[in-house]
Motif scaffolding. Structure first.
Motif, mmCIF file in Angstrom:
data_model
loop_
_atom_site.group_PDB
_atom_site.id
_atom_site.type_symbol
_atom_site.label_atom_id
_atom_site.label_comp_id
_atom_site.label_asym_id
_atom_site.label_seq_id
_atom_site.Cartn_x
_atom_site.Cartn_y
_atom_site.Cartn_z
ATOM 1 N N LEU A 1 0.434 -1.381 0.234
ATOM 2 C CA LEU A 1 -0.072 -0.142 0.140
ATOM 3 C C LEU A 1 1.292 0.846 -0.077
ATOM 4 C CD1 LEU A 1 -2.619 -1.092 3.077
ATOM 5 C CD2 LEU A 1 -2.471 -1.127 0.338
ATOM 6 N N ARG A 2 1.693 1.073 0.915
ATOM 7 C CA ARG A 2 2.921 2.029 1.321
ATOM 8 C C ARG A 2 3.658 3.106 -0.305
ATOM 9 N NH1 ARG A 2 4.594 1.314 6.751
ATOM 10 N NH2 ARG A 2 6.203 0.146 5.716
ATOM 11 N N SER A 3 3.738 2.118 -0.774
ATOM 12 C CA SER A 3 4.895 1.431 -2.353
ATOM 13 C C SER A 3 3.932 2.597 -3.630
ATOM 14 C CB SER A 3 5.513 0.746 -2.870
ATOM 15 O OG SER A 3 4.978 -0.751 -2.911
ATOM 16 N N SER A 4 2.481 1.490 -3.587
ATOM 17 C CA SER A 4 1.934 1.756 -4.474
ATOM 18 C C SER A 4 1.536 3.086 -4.357
ATOM 19 C CB SER A 4 0.509 0.994 -4.125
ATOM 20 O OG SER A 4 0.667 -0.386 -4.108
ATOM 21 N N TRP A 5 0.866 3.579 -3.354
ATOM 22 C CA TRP A 5 1.288 5.364 -3.131
ATOM 23 C C TRP A 5 1.653 5.593 -3.122
ATOM 24 C CZ3 TRP A 5 -4.098 7.290 -3.572
ATOM 25 C CH2 TRP A 5 -4.929 6.381 -2.936
ATOM 26 N N SER A 6 3.094 5.695 -2.871
ATOM 27 C CA SER A 6 4.339 6.626 -2.537
ATOM 28 C C SER A 6 4.948 6.395 -3.934
ATOM 29 C CB SER A 6 5.460 6.495 -1.668
ATOM 30 O OG SER A 6 5.930 5.248 -2.096
ATOM 31 N N ASP A 7 4.992 6.390 -4.712
ATOM 32 C CA ASP A 7 4.998 5.575 -6.555
ATOM 33 C C ASP A 7 4.092 6.793 -7.293
ATOM 34 O OD1 ASP A 7 3.326 4.217 -7.316
ATOM 35 O OD2 ASP A 7 5.308 2.241 -7.763
ATOM 36 N N HIS A 8 3.439 6.796 -7.007
ATOM 37 C CA HIS A 8 1.297 7.794 -7.197
ATOM 38 C C HIS A 8 0.715 7.125 -9.012
ATOM 39 C CE1 HIS A 8 2.578 11.355 -5.649
ATOM 40 N NE2 HIS A 8 4.130 10.882 -5.973
ATOM 41 N N SER A 9 1.518 5.720 -8.561
ATOM 42 C CA SER A 9 0.397 4.350 -9.725
ATOM 43 C C SER A 9 -0.659 4.653 -9.087
ATOM 44 C CB SER A 9 1.530 3.583 -9.860
ATOM 45 O OG SER A 9 0.970 2.814 -7.985
ATOM 46 N N LEU A 10 -1.491 4.803 -7.706
ATOM 47 C CA LEU A 10 -2.624 3.665 -7.730
ATOM 48 C C LEU A 10 -3.492 5.924 -8.579
ATOM 49 C CD1 LEU A 10 -3.143 2.208 -4.214
ATOM 50 C CD2 LEU A 10 -3.722 1.721 -6.567
ATOM 51 N N ARG A 11 -3.116 7.082 -7.780
ATOM 52 C CA ARG A 11 -3.272 7.882 -7.865
ATOM 53 C C ARG A 11 -3.476 8.731 -9.285
ATOM 54 N NH1 ARG A 11 -6.915 11.204 -6.945
ATOM 55 N NH2 ARG A 11 -7.076 13.626 -7.159
ATOM 56 N N ARG A 12 -2.765 8.140 -9.953
ATOM 57 C CA ARG A 12 -2.542 8.483 -11.853
ATOM 58 C C ARG A 12 -3.525 7.115 -12.102
ATOM 59 N NH1 ARG A 12 -1.252 6.257 -16.389
ATOM 60 N NH2 ARG A 12 -0.753 4.146 -14.717
ATOM 61 N N ALA A 13 -3.798 6.457 -11.610
ATOM 62 C CA ALA A 13 -4.923 5.128 -12.080
ATOM 63 C C ALA A 13 -6.365 6.107 -11.453
ATOM 64 C CB ALA A 13 -5.116 3.721 -11.530
ATOM 65 N N LEU A 14 -6.699 7.280 -10.697
ATOM 66 C CA LEU A 14 -7.839 7.008 -10.384
ATOM 67 C C LEU A 14 -8.127 8.480 -11.770
ATOM 68 C CD1 LEU A 14 -8.055 6.980 -6.534
ATOM 69 C CD2 LEU A 14 -9.532 6.462 -8.252
ATOM 70 N N ARG A 15 -8.572 8.623 -11.404
ATOM 71 C CA ARG A 15 -9.939 10.007 -12.214
ATOM 72 C C ARG A 15 -10.167 11.191 -11.006
ATOM 73 N NH1 ARG A 15 -14.503 11.234 -10.538
ATOM 74 N NH2 ARG A 15 -16.017 10.007 -9.576
ATOM 75 N N PRO A 16 -9.553 12.394 -11.592
ATOM 76 C CA PRO A 16 -10.000 13.553 -10.715
ATOM 77 C C PRO A 16 -11.563 13.220 -10.418
ATOM 78 C CG PRO A 16 -9.067 13.941 -12.876
ATOM 79 C CD PRO A 16 -9.760 12.391 -12.912
#
Length: 146
Positions: free
Chosen positions: A80-95
């Motif tokens: 969870l921490r690594s997925s959040w910190s490398d922004h990959s999850l955020r990038r996959a989310l729509r605004p």
């Protein structure tokens, strides 16, 4: 569109399938054996697209802004921490998309929860709302970012 990370027991899929407004949901699970056990329903829904493999690799190929919600049903706080910190999850989310994830026990893993709240605030630049639920076999703490 919804992405479920982990959740091979099908419990989250079962709950998502109750909502007819969700047209398609992907699940990315690393362990085929857990899927084969099928502890819960949900995989039979024709809207489910199953991807077996590493979520980091899966997210590399996801178009930006694809998901309305990402639900992380994984017991691995490092993932969870690594997925959040490398922004990959955020990038996959729509605004305006909403991520939700397990964050360990609020009684025993406060340091992990504090780390994840910090990472969520830094990555998502939004408010971080916390809720908790006691589930007998999974005493977890959930974060929702809006």
């Amino acid at each position: 569109m919804v992405l479920v990370v982990g959740g091979a027991d099908g419990g989250v899929l079962r709950e998502i399938s109750r909502h007819s407004s969700v047209e398609l949901f992907n699940i990315c699970e690393i362990d085929q054996m857990v899927i084969d056990v099928k502890l819960a329903i949900g995989f039979e829904d024709p809207r489910v697209r199953l991807h077996v493999g590493d979520v980091a690799e899966f997210l590399r190929h996801v178009p930006e802004g694809k998901y309305d919600a990402i639900i992380i049903d994984s017991s691995d706080p490092v993932l969870l921490r690594s997925s959040w910190s490398d922004h990959s999850l955020r990038r996959a989310l729509r605004p305006g998309g909403v991520p939700c994830n397990m964050a360990e026990s609020m009684w025993f893993h406060t340091h992990l929860i504090q780390d994840m709240i910090f990472i969520c605030r830094e990555t998502c630049k939004g408010s971080v709302h916390c809720a908790w639920a006691s589930v007998p076999t999974y005493p977890r703490y959930y974060l929702a970012v809006t």
